[in-house]
Write a protein that holds these residues in place. Structure first.
Motif, PDB file in Angstrom:
ATOM      1  N   TYR A 187     -20.385 -23.444 -81.391  1.00  0.00           N
ATOM      2  CA  TYR A 187     -21.563 -24.338 -81.797  1.00  0.00           C
ATOM      3  C   TYR A 187     -21.431 -25.815 -81.406  1.00  0.00           C
ATOM      4  N   PRO A 188     -20.311 -26.459 -81.807  1.00  0.00           N
ATOM      5  CA  PRO A 188     -20.332 -27.858 -81.486  1.00  0.00           C
ATOM      6  C   PRO A 188     -20.424 -28.074 -80.093  1.00  0.00           C
ATOM      7  N   ILE A 189     -19.368 -27.501 -79.302  1.00  0.00           N
ATOM      8  CA  ILE A 189     -19.406 -27.641 -77.864  1.00  0.00           C
ATOM      9  C   ILE A 189     -20.932 -27.439 -77.329  1.00  0.00           C
ATOM     10  N   TYR A 190     -21.568 -26.334 -77.722  1.00  0.00           N
ATOM     11  CA  TYR A 190     -22.955 -25.968 -77.405  1.00  0.00           C
ATOM     12  C   TYR A 190     -23.692 -27.309 -77.590  1.00  0.00           C
ATOM     13  N   MET A 192       8.015  -0.955 -88.335  1.00  0.00           N
ATOM     14  CA  MET A 192       7.820  -1.897 -87.357  1.00  0.00           C
ATOM     15  C   MET A 192       6.596  -2.064 -86.612  1.00  0.00           C
ATOM     16  N   LEU A 193       5.846  -0.853 -86.569  1.00  0.00           N
ATOM     17  CA  LEU A 193       4.384  -0.836 -86.119  1.00  0.00           C
ATOM     18  C   LEU A 193       3.500  -1.500 -86.931  1.00  0.00           C
ATOM     19  N   ILE A 194       3.779  -1.223 -88.054  1.00  0.00           N
ATOM     20  CA  ILE A 194       2.895  -1.794 -89.303  1.00  0.00           C
ATOM     21  C   ILE A 194       2.958  -3.486 -89.061  1.00  0.00           C
ATOM     22  N   LYS A 195       4.054  -3.823 -89.084  1.00  0.00           N
ATOM     23  CA  LYS A 195       4.368  -5.251 -88.875  1.00  0.00           C
ATOM     24  C   LYS A 195       3.883  -6.057 -87.989  1.00  0.00           C
ATOM     25  N   GLU A 196       3.769  -5.283 -86.700  1.00  0.00           N
ATOM     26  CA  GLU A 196       3.406  -5.937 -85.480  1.00  0.00           C
ATOM     27  C   GLU A 196       1.692  -5.711 -85.476  1.00  0.00           C
ATOM     28  N   SER A 197       1.146  -4.885 -86.323  1.00  0.00           N
ATOM     29  CA  SER A 197      -0.294  -4.485 -86.059  1.00  0.00           C
ATOM     30  C   SER A 197      -0.714  -5.636 -87.071  1.00  0.00           C
ATOM     31  N   LYS A 198      -0.027  -6.005 -88.421  1.00  0.00           N
ATOM     32  CA  LYS A 198      -0.450  -7.033 -88.960  1.00  0.00           C
ATOM     33  C   LYS A 198      -0.437  -8.433 -88.380  1.00  0.00           C
ATOM     34  N   GLU A 199       0.539  -8.555 -87.615  1.00  0.00           N
ATOM     35  CA  GLU A 199       0.613 -10.056 -86.934  1.00  0.00           C
ATOM     36  C   GLU A 199      -0.578 -10.042 -85.811  1.00  0.00           C
ATOM     37  N   VAL A 200      -0.599  -9.070 -85.224  1.00  0.00           N
ATOM     38  CA  VAL A 200      -1.673  -9.141 -84.314  1.00  0.00           C
ATOM     39  C   VAL A 200      -3.039  -9.094 -84.767  1.00  0.00           C
ATOM     40  N   LEU A 201      -3.233  -8.623 -85.904  1.00  0.00           N
ATOM     41  CA  LEU A 201      -4.538  -8.633 -86.528  1.00  0.00           C
ATOM     42  C   LEU A 201      -4.703  -9.972 -86.995  1.00  0.00           C
ATOM     43  N   LYS A 202      -3.830 -10.609 -87.549  1.00  0.00           N
ATOM     44  CA  LYS A 202      -3.766 -11.969 -88.186  1.00  0.00           C
ATOM     45  C   LYS A 202      -4.373 -12.972 -86.836  1.00  0.00           C
ATOM     46  N   GLN A 203      -3.523 -12.790 -85.669  1.00  0.00           N
ATOM     47  CA  GLN A 203      -3.820 -13.657 -84.514  1.00  0.00           C
ATOM     48  C   GLN A 203      -5.351 -13.539 -84.218  1.00  0.00           C
ATOM     49  N   THR A 204      -5.772 -12.329 -84.149  1.00  0.00           N
ATOM     50  CA  THR A 204      -7.144 -11.925 -83.780  1.00  0.00           C
ATOM     51  C   THR A 204      -8.253 -12.331 -84.483  1.00  0.00           C
ATOM     52  N   PHE A 225     -12.566 -17.477 -74.048  1.00  0.00           N
ATOM     53  CA  PHE A 225     -11.572 -17.219 -75.244  1.00  0.00           C
ATOM     54  C   PHE A 225     -10.956 -16.114 -75.214  1.00  0.00           C
ATOM     55  N   ILE A 226     -11.332 -14.900 -75.030  1.00  0.00           N
ATOM     56  CA  ILE A 226     -10.622 -13.588 -75.245  1.00  0.00           C
ATOM     57  C   ILE A 226      -9.779 -13.334 -73.744  1.00  0.00           C
ATOM     58  N   PHE A 227     -10.464 -13.859 -72.615  1.00  0.00           N
ATOM     59  CA  PHE A 227      -9.667 -13.653 -71.596  1.00  0.00           C
ATOM     60  C   PHE A 227      -8.078 -14.643 -71.682  1.00  0.00           C
ATOM     61  N   PHE A 228      -8.278 -15.591 -72.142  1.00  0.00           N
ATOM     62  CA  PHE A 228      -7.158 -16.468 -72.256  1.00  0.00           C
ATOM     63  C   PHE A 228      -6.209 -15.921 -73.567  1.00  0.00           C
ATOM     64  N   PHE A 229      -6.893 -15.387 -74.477  1.00  0.00           N
ATOM     65  CA  PHE A 229      -6.304 -14.648 -75.537  1.00  0.00           C
ATOM     66  C   PHE A 229      -5.460 -13.190 -75.089  1.00  0.00           C
ATOM     67  N   SER A 230      -5.916 -12.560 -73.983  1.00  0.00           N
ATOM     68  CA  SER A 230      -5.230 -11.412 -73.594  1.00  0.00           C
ATOM     69  C   SER A 230      -3.833 -12.022 -72.907  1.00  0.00           C
ATOM     70  N   SER A 280     -11.967 -19.044 -84.837  1.00  0.00           N
ATOM     71  CA  SER A 280     -12.073 -20.304 -83.792  1.00  0.00           C
ATOM     72  C   SER A 280     -13.185 -20.273 -83.078  1.00  0.00           C
ATOM     73  N   VAL A 281     -13.405 -19.102 -82.513  1.00  0.00           N
ATOM     74  CA  VAL A 281     -14.664 -18.907 -81.670  1.00  0.00           C
ATOM     75  C   VAL A 281     -15.837 -19.337 -82.137  1.00  0.00           C
TER      76      VAL A 281
END
Length: 618
Positions: A25-28, A1-13, A52-57, A19-20
Motif C-alpha cells: 500500500y505505501p508503494i502504491y 523433522m517434517l514437522i520442524k521443516e513445516s513450522k519453519e516454512v510456515l513462519k517464512q510464509t 513477491f511470491i515469484f522471488f519467494f519461490s 510483508s506484502v
C-alpha cells in the motif's frame, strides 16, 4: 523433522504475507503520486503479489540447506537415521505445499477482484513460478556464498527459458514459418504461444522437473567436502533428462497447436486485412495477396478519399517505423513519412480531413505510450507539409477537432490517478490543460462529454476556450460503446448517444436473468431517457462510421451464442439481422473489425459489413 521443516516454512510464509500487505500500500501511494496513470489498487496489489511470491519461490528453493550450511550442521544432518531421499522429501514437500497455497491465494484474489492479470497470466505464472523453485532447489546444496549461488541459479533459469523458447520456436516454424510475432515470446509469457494451457504447463515442467530429479540422484552420494563431485553427478543425469523433456515437449506442443488464430480489419470499401501467426495478407473478393507483416487495428489506420494510411514497423527493413499510404485494394504502397534520425514512430495514428497526427519519440520501439522526449507530428497528406512540437505526456489519445476561423484546435486527454485530464493543442502546437474527468471523455457533434462524480457534463470549445453547457445527474455507472474513440476524427453527426446501465451481469446469476436497461441521450437538449427490451439480457453497443449505434445481442444458455443485431432508434431497437445462434465459445472468433464484424473459426469465417449487415463473400 517434517514437522520442524513445516513450522519453519510456515513462519517464512506468514512473514512474506504480512510483508506484502504492509509494503504494497505505501508503494502504491508513492507510485500514484509520482506517475500520471490510473492505478486500480486490486490490480496493483496482484502485480506486486506476483512479484513477491515469484522471488519467494526462488528463496525457498535456494535456502533449502542454508541453515545447515551457515551453522556447519550439514555433516550432522547427513548422519540422521533417514535415507537421503527421505531427507530431501522432508525438506521439499512443505515448501511445495506453501508455494501451492500462495498460488491458490493469487487465483482467489484474481477471481474476487475480477481484474485482468497485470503482469503474467496464471498459466505462464504457474509454469515460471514452480520452474524457478525446482531450479533453485537443485542448486541449494552448493557450499558457495548466497550471491554466487543466486547468480548461478539465474543463469540456469535463463537456460531453462532459452530451452523452452527453442522448443516452441521449432513447432511454430513448422506450422507458421518465421514470423516477427514470435520472437522472444517465452520471455514475455508462455501463453502468447498458440498452444493450449495444459500443453504450456506440461512442456515447461518437462524441462524444469529434470533439475529436481537430478538433485535426488546427485544427493545420494553427496560429499560436503566437494561440490564438484555433486555437480558432475548432477549434470550426468540432468543433460539427458532435459533433452528427453525437450523431445517429449515438442510432440506435446505439436499435438496442441492452434493454427486457427487470426485477427482482421475491414475497410469501408469491404477489403479485409488478415493477420495470422504466419503473416499478413489482404483479401478482396476472390483474391488474397500477402503483405509484409503488420498488425491491423483501429488505432494505427486512417481511411481518406480512397486511400489507407498506416503506421507500421519493419516496412522495408526500417525498425523505427514508417507511415505508409496504400490504395484501397492494397495493391500499391508508398512511404510518405520516416521518423527523424534516432527517433522511433509511435504506435497510434489519428486523422482529420487532410492531416494525420502521430508521435515520434526516443523511447523503446513499438511502444503505445510511455516514451521519452515525445514529439507530436502533424503531416498534411496532400501537400506533405510537416509541423512538429514537443508533447509532454506519456499517454497519447485524441478525441476530435474543433475549428474557429480556419484555425484547428485538437482535443485530447491523458490519464492521471483521479481519472483523465483533457487538453487542447492549437495550430502552433501549444498545449493547454483544460479540465478533468473521472472517466474517459467523449467528443461528439463538437461537444465534449465528461464525467463528474455523479453527473454527466456537456460542454463546447470555442478555440481553446471551454464553455460548460449542462450537467445531468446520473448515479449509475454507464457503459458506452468501446468504439466511440477511433483514429478517424471526422465523426458523423449523431442525434442520440446510447449507454448500458452497468450491473455485474457476468457474476450474478440473478442479474443475468434481468433485461439490460439502456439510457438514450438526446444530443440536442441533453435529456436522458431510460428504456429496455424484455428479450435482451446480454450484448454490447457499437458505434459505426455512419454515426449509427447498433446493439449485438448474445444469449447465454451454457454457451455464448450470437443471436441478433439491432439498430438503436431513440427508445426503440430495430431488428437488422437474425442469426442461427452461432456458438461463440472457446476458440471461436467474434470480433468488431472496423467497418464490419467477423464470426466463425478456422476456414469457416463469415464477414458482415456495416450498416446493412450484408455478408461479404471471400
Amino acid at each position: 523433522m517434517l514437522i520442524k521443516e513445516s513450522k519453519e516454512v510456515l513462519k517464512q510464509t506468514i512473514i512474506l504475507i504480512i510483508s506484502v500487505f504492509f509494503l504494497i500500500y505505501p508503494i502504491y501511494l508513492i507510485a500514484s503520486i509520482f506517475t500520471k496513470h490510473i492505478f486500480v489498487f486490486s490490480e496493483y496489489f496482484l502485480m506486486f503479489y506476483q512479484l513477491f511470491i515469484f522471488f519467494f519461490s526462488f528463496f525457498l528453493g535456494i535456502s533449502l540447506f542454508s541453515k545447515e550450511i551457515r551453522n556447519n550442521g550439514f555433516e550432522y544432518l547427513l548422519t540422521l537415521p533417514f535415507s537421503r531421499t527421505k531427507l530431501l522429501l522432508y525438506k521439499i514437500v512443505p515448501r511445495i505445499i506453501a508455494l501451492a497455497l500462495l498460488y491458490l491465494i493469487y487465483l482467489v484474489l484474481l477471481i474476487i477482484s475480477k481484474s485482468d492479470p497485470f503482469l503474467i497470466s496464471p498459466v505462464s505464472f504457474i509454469s515460471l513460478y514452480f520452474s524457478l523453485f525446482f531450479i533453485s532447489t537443485s542448486l541449494s546444496v552448493l557450499r558457495g556464498n548466497f550471491v554466487g549461488n543466486s547468480i548461478f541459479t539465474g543463469l540456469m533459469f535463463i537456460f531453462f527459458l532459452v530451452a523452452t523458447n527453442f522448443v516452441a520456436w521449432l513447432v511454430i516454424i513448422k506450422y507458421f514459418g518465421e514470423s516477427e510475432s514470435f520472437k522472444l515470446r517465452a520471455f514475455v509469457g508462455f501463453d502468447t504461444f498458440p498452444f493450449s494451457p495444459f500443453s504450456i504447463i506440461s512442456f515447461a515442467f518437462l524441462i524444469s522437473i529434470p533439475f529436481i530429479v537430478s538433485l535426488f540422484y546427485g544427493f545420494k552420494k553427496f560429499d560436503i567436502r566437494s561440490s564438484k563431485r555433486y555437480l558432475k553427478r548432477f549434470s550426468t543425469l540432468l543433460i539427458p533428462l532435459i533433452l528427453i523433456g525437450m523431445i517429449i515437449s515438442y510432440f506435446i506442443l505439436n499435438s496442441s497447436v492452434d493454427i486457427n488464430y487470426d485477427t482482421h480489419y475491414m475497410t469501408r470499401d469491404g477489403v479485409v486485412i488478415k493477420h495470422t501467426y504466419s503473416g499478413t495478407s489482404v483479401v478482396s473478393g476472390a483474391e488474397e495477396r500477402e503483405l509484409p507483416e503488420f498488425y491491423p487495428h483501429g488505432r494505427n489506420l486512417y481511411e481518406r478519399e480512397g486511400f489507407v494510411y498506416l503506421s507500421l514497423w519493419h516496412w522495408e527493413d526500417n525498425p523505427a517505423g514508417n507511415i505508409i499510404k496504400f490504395d484501397k485494394t492494397f495493391s500499391k504502397s508508398e512511404i510518405i513519412h520516416t521518423p527523424a534520425e534516432s527517433l522511433n514512430l509511435g504506435r497510434k495514428l489519428y486523422g482529420f480531413r487532410d492531416t494525420i497526427v502521430f508521435l515520434e519519440h526516443k523511447g523503446r520501439k513499438y511502444s503505445w505510450n510511455k516514451s521519452k522526449e515525445n514529439r507530436i507530428v502533424f503531416l498534411n497528406i496532400k501537400s506533405g507539409e510537416i509541423k512538429r512540437s514537443k508533447f509532454p505526456f506519456d499517454s497519447f489519445n485524441l478525441l476530435g477537432v474543433t475549428e474557429v476561423d480556419n484555425s484547428r484546435v485538437w482535443i485530447g486527454y491523458y490519464i492521471i490517478r483521479e481519472g483523465v485530464t483533457v487538453y487542447t493543442i492549437d495550430g502552433s502546437g501549444n498545449i493547454k490543460n483544460m479540465l478533468r474527468s473521472t472517466n474517459r471523455p467523449m467528443f461528439i457533434n463538437n461537444e465534449l462529454i465528461t464525467f463528474g462524480r455523479d453527473d454527466l457534463i456537456f460542454g463546447r470549445f470555442s478555440g481553446t476556450v471551454y464553455e460548460e453547457l449542462k450537467r445531468v445527474a446520473i448515479k449509475e455507472r454507464l457503459w458506452f460503446s468501446h468504439y466511440l474513440e477511433t483514429s478517424d476524427l471526422n465523426m458523423k453527426s449523431m442525434k442520440y448517444l446510447y449507454a448500458k446501465i452497468h450491473k455485474r451481469r457476468n457474476y450474478d446469476p440473478e442479474v443475468k436473468k434481468e433485461p439490460i436497461e439502456f439510457i438514450s441521450i438526446d444530443l440536442n437538449n441533453h435529456d436522458l431517457k431510460r428504456f429496455y427490451n424484455k428479450s435482451i439480457k446480454r450484448g454490447f453497443l457499437v458505434n459505426i462510421f455512419t454515426g449509427d449505434t447498433i446493439f449485438i445481442k448474445f444469449t447465454d444458455d451454457g454457451d455464448i451464442l450470437l443471436d441478433s443485431i439491432f439498430r438503436m432508434n431513440r427508445q426503440e431497437m430495430v431488428l437488422l439481422k437474425n442469426f442461427k445462434k452461432q456458438n461463440l465459445s472457446f476458440r471461436t472468433n467474434f470480433r468488431h473489425i472496423g467497418s464490419g464484424f467477423v464470426t466463425g473459426k478456422g476456414d469457416e469465417l463469415k464477414f458482415y459489413k456495416y450498416p446493412d449487415m450484408k455478408e461479404l463473400k471471400y
